[in-house]
Design a protein around this motif. Structure first.
Motif, mmCIF file in Angstrom:
data_model
loop_
_atom_site.group_PDB
_atom_site.id
_atom_site.type_symbol
_atom_site.label_atom_id
_atom_site.label_comp_id
_atom_site.label_asym_id
_atom_site.label_seq_id
_atom_site.Cartn_x
_atom_site.Cartn_y
_atom_site.Cartn_z
ATOM 1 N N VAL A 85 41.779 -59.010 47.211
ATOM 2 C CA VAL A 85 40.791 -58.584 46.213
ATOM 3 C C VAL A 85 41.007 -59.269 44.856
ATOM 4 O O VAL A 85 40.105 -59.931 44.337
ATOM 5 N N ILE A 86 42.215 -59.103 44.310
ATOM 6 C CA ILE A 86 42.455 -59.574 42.937
ATOM 7 C C ILE A 86 42.355 -61.092 42.830
ATOM 8 O O ILE A 86 41.644 -61.617 41.968
ATOM 9 N N LEU A 87 43.063 -61.806 43.709
ATOM 10 C CA LEU A 87 43.067 -63.274 43.648
ATOM 11 C C LEU A 87 41.670 -63.871 43.846
ATOM 12 O O LEU A 87 41.260 -64.753 43.078
ATOM 13 N N PRO A 88 40.892 -63.419 44.839
ATOM 14 C CA PRO A 88 39.536 -63.967 44.989
ATOM 15 C C PRO A 88 38.657 -63.748 43.748
ATOM 16 O O PRO A 88 37.883 -64.634 43.364
ATOM 17 N N LEU A 89 38.773 -62.564 43.128
ATOM 18 C CA LEU A 89 37.993 -62.304 41.916
ATOM 19 C C LEU A 89 38.414 -63.232 40.785
ATOM 20 O O LEU A 89 37.571 -63.729 40.025
ATOM 21 N N MET A 90 39.722 -63.473 40.663
ATOM 22 C CA MET A 90 40.200 -64.381 39.621
ATOM 23 C C MET A 90 39.699 -65.799 39.869
ATOM 24 O O MET A 90 39.310 -66.513 38.939
ATOM 25 N N LYS A 91 39.714 -66.221 41.124
ATOM 26 C CA LYS A 91 39.246 -67.571 41.453
ATOM 27 C C LYS A 91 37.758 -67.734 41.163
ATOM 28 O O LYS A 91 37.297 -68.827 40.808
ATOM 29 N N LYS A 92 37.014 -66.637 41.311
ATOM 30 C CA LYS A 92 35.580 -66.670 40.985
ATOM 31 C C LYS A 92 35.344 -66.635 39.479
ATOM 32 O O LYS A 92 34.230 -66.890 39.018
ATOM 33 N N GLY A 93 36.389 -66.292 38.710
ATOM 34 C CA GLY A 93 36.243 -66.193 37.261
ATOM 35 C C GLY A 93 35.646 -64.878 36.817
ATOM 36 O O GLY A 93 35.150 -64.769 35.685
ATOM 37 N N ASP A 94 35.681 -63.867 37.693
ATOM 38 C CA ASP A 94 35.113 -62.558 37.360
ATOM 39 C C ASP A 94 36.178 -61.716 36.643
ATOM 40 O O ASP A 94 36.641 -60.687 37.142
ATOM 41 N N TRP A 95 36.544 -62.169 35.459
ATOM 42 C CA TRP A 95 37.663 -61.559 34.737
ATOM 43 C C TRP A 95 37.356 -60.156 34.228
ATOM 44 O O TRP A 95 38.258 -59.340 34.063
ATOM 45 N N ASP A 96 36.079 -59.861 33.977
ATOM 46 C CA ASP A 96 35.713 -58.505 33.516
ATOM 47 C C ASP A 96 36.092 -57.464 34.565
ATOM 48 O O ASP A 96 36.605 -56.385 34.231
ATOM 49 N N LYS A 97 35.848 -57.771 35.838
ATOM 50 C CA LYS A 97 36.223 -56.853 36.909
ATOM 51 C C LYS A 97 37.740 -56.795 37.064
ATOM 52 O O LYS A 97 38.318 -55.728 37.272
ATOM 53 N N VAL A 98 38.373 -57.963 36.959
ATOM 54 C CA VAL A 98 39.826 -58.038 37.142
ATOM 55 C C VAL A 98 40.552 -57.178 36.114
ATOM 56 O O VAL A 98 41.540 -56.514 36.429
ATOM 57 N N GLN A 99 40.052 -57.164 34.872
ATOM 58 C CA GLN A 99 40.723 -56.416 33.806
ATOM 59 C C GLN A 99 40.897 -54.937 34.146
ATOM 60 O O GLN A 99 41.848 -54.299 33.717
ATOM 61 N N LYS A 100 39.967 -54.402 34.932
ATOM 62 C CA LYS A 100 39.977 -52.959 35.234
ATOM 63 C C LYS A 100 40.779 -52.601 36.481
ATOM 64 O O LYS A 100 40.979 -51.420 36.776
ATOM 65 N N LEU A 101 41.260 -53.597 37.194
ATOM 66 C CA LEU A 101 41.936 -53.341 38.464
ATOM 67 C C LEU A 101 43.369 -52.855 38.268
ATOM 68 O O LEU A 101 44.071 -53.296 37.357
ATOM 69 N N GLU A 102 43.797 -51.943 39.146
ATOM 70 C CA GLU A 102 45.191 -51.491 39.153
ATOM 71 C C GLU A 102 46.045 -52.594 39.772
ATOM 72 O O GLU A 102 45.743 -53.082 40.855
ATOM 73 N N VAL A 103 47.112 -52.965 39.067
ATOM 74 C CA VAL A 103 47.967 -54.031 39.585
ATOM 75 C C VAL A 103 49.393 -53.555 39.875
ATOM 76 O O VAL A 103 50.124 -54.193 40.631
ATOM 77 N N ILE A 104 49.792 -52.446 39.270
ATOM 78 C CA ILE A 104 51.127 -51.886 39.514
ATOM 79 C C ILE A 104 51.016 -50.366 39.595
ATOM 80 O O ILE A 104 50.477 -49.736 38.689
ATOM 81 N N LYS A 105 51.519 -49.794 40.679
ATOM 82 C CA LYS A 105 51.560 -48.345 40.836
ATOM 83 C C LYS A 105 52.916 -47.833 40.364
ATOM 84 O O LYS A 105 53.955 -48.384 40.730
ATOM 85 N N LEU A 106 52.907 -46.779 39.564
ATOM 86 C CA LEU A 106 54.140 -46.202 39.050
ATOM 87 C C LEU A 106 54.519 -44.960 39.855
ATOM 88 O O LEU A 106 53.652 -44.300 40.432
ATOM 89 N N PRO A 107 55.811 -44.625 39.894
ATOM 90 C CA PRO A 107 56.270 -43.478 40.702
ATOM 91 C C PRO A 107 55.645 -42.145 40.304
ATOM 92 O O PRO A 107 55.565 -41.229 41.125
ATOM 93 N N ASN A 108 55.189 -42.027 39.045
ATOM 94 C CA ASN A 108 54.613 -40.745 38.603
ATOM 95 C C ASN A 108 53.132 -40.622 38.957
ATOM 96 O O ASN A 108 52.464 -39.677 38.544
ATOM 97 N N GLY A 109 52.623 -41.582 39.711
ATOM 98 C CA GLY A 109 51.230 -41.532 40.124
ATOM 99 C C GLY A 109 50.288 -42.308 39.222
ATOM 100 O O GLY A 109 49.136 -42.543 39.576
ATOM 101 N N GLU A 110 50.770 -42.700 38.054
ATOM 102 C CA GLU A 110 49.951 -43.494 37.146
ATOM 103 C C GLU A 110 49.992 -44.955 37.584
ATOM 104 O O GLU A 110 50.743 -45.335 38.483
ATOM 105 N N SER A 111 49.163 -45.764 36.952
ATOM 106 C CA SER A 111 49.131 -47.180 37.316
ATOM 107 C C SER A 111 48.922 -48.038 36.077
ATOM 108 O O SER A 111 48.484 -47.556 35.028
#
Length: 206
Positions: free
Chosen positions: A12-38
């Motif tokens: 998901v993330i890499l294909p969007l970046m390759k398309k240059g759709d950075w607005d969508k990428v900015q909102k994506l969760e990239v790291i999950k934290l142990p407390n349930g936050e991201s």
């Protein structure tokens, strides 16, 4: 949870970046934290302390100032590529250290009017390195820039330069301060000698 992100990076993330759709990428969760936050891609401060207690934050600004939007996005992509691709596990401390070094490189690129790592050729890199010898004489800086080559297939931009070195760009490598290291057995022998050497007053030299 991180395994889900690992799959999401390639699918998901890499294909969007390759398309240059950075607005969508900015909102994506990239790291999950142990407390349930991201942590989302668009955050300028990725607090890693919940993953490793001693870990520092990945900060994508410089002294509170925004850096080049595209270069920062590309740097974030490299961080994620190192976290979620490849066959071996990379220590978080190593990822954080390299990210900080590459921020110094980004400052030099911005000063030279370069807005993407894809704009770097061997000639351009040499020009920038020679204009900033106090930064590029550090072998760790060179190792960090070469990471882009190592992860080229997991990045959303082209790599047009080859593996770099101080010699290649005509800069002397920064000399490390020498450290005197005495092997334990020699140190023990010296210590023993100091405590057992005869003194002229012992009458053994007469």
């Amino acid at each position: 949870r991180q395994m889900c992100i690992r799959d999401s990076y390639r699918d998901v993330i890499l294909p969007l970046m390759k398309k240059g759709d950075w607005d969508k990428v900015q909102k994506l969760e990239v790291i999950k934290l142990p407390n349930g936050e991201s942590i989302t891609f668009g955050s300028d401060n990725w607090d890693m302390s919940m993953l490793e207690p001693e870990a520092l934050s990945l900060v994508f600004t410089y002294k509170g100032q925004k850096l080049s939007y595209r270069l920062v996005n590309e740097l974030k992509a490299l961080v994620l590529a190192r976290m979620y691709t490849g066959s071996r596990t990379i220590k978080l401390a190593s990822i954080i250290s390299d990210q900080r070094k590459l921020k110094n490189v980004i400052l030099c690129l911005m000063e030279s009017g370069v807005n993407s790592f894809s704009e770097l050729s061997d000639a351009k890199y040499k020009q920038i390195a020679q204009a900033n010898p106090l930064i590029f004489n550090n072998k760790d800086i060179t190792r960090s820039i070469n990471l882009l080559i190592n992860y080229y297939d997991a990045l959303p931009f082209d790599i047009k330069f080859t593996k770099q070195s101080q010699k290649k760009v005509g800069i002397k490598q920064k000399k490390e301060e020498p450290h005197l290291a005495i092997p334990p057995r020699i140190y023990s022998a010296l210590t023993c000698l100091l405590y057992t050497s005869p003194s002229p007053r012992d009458g053994l030299l007469s």
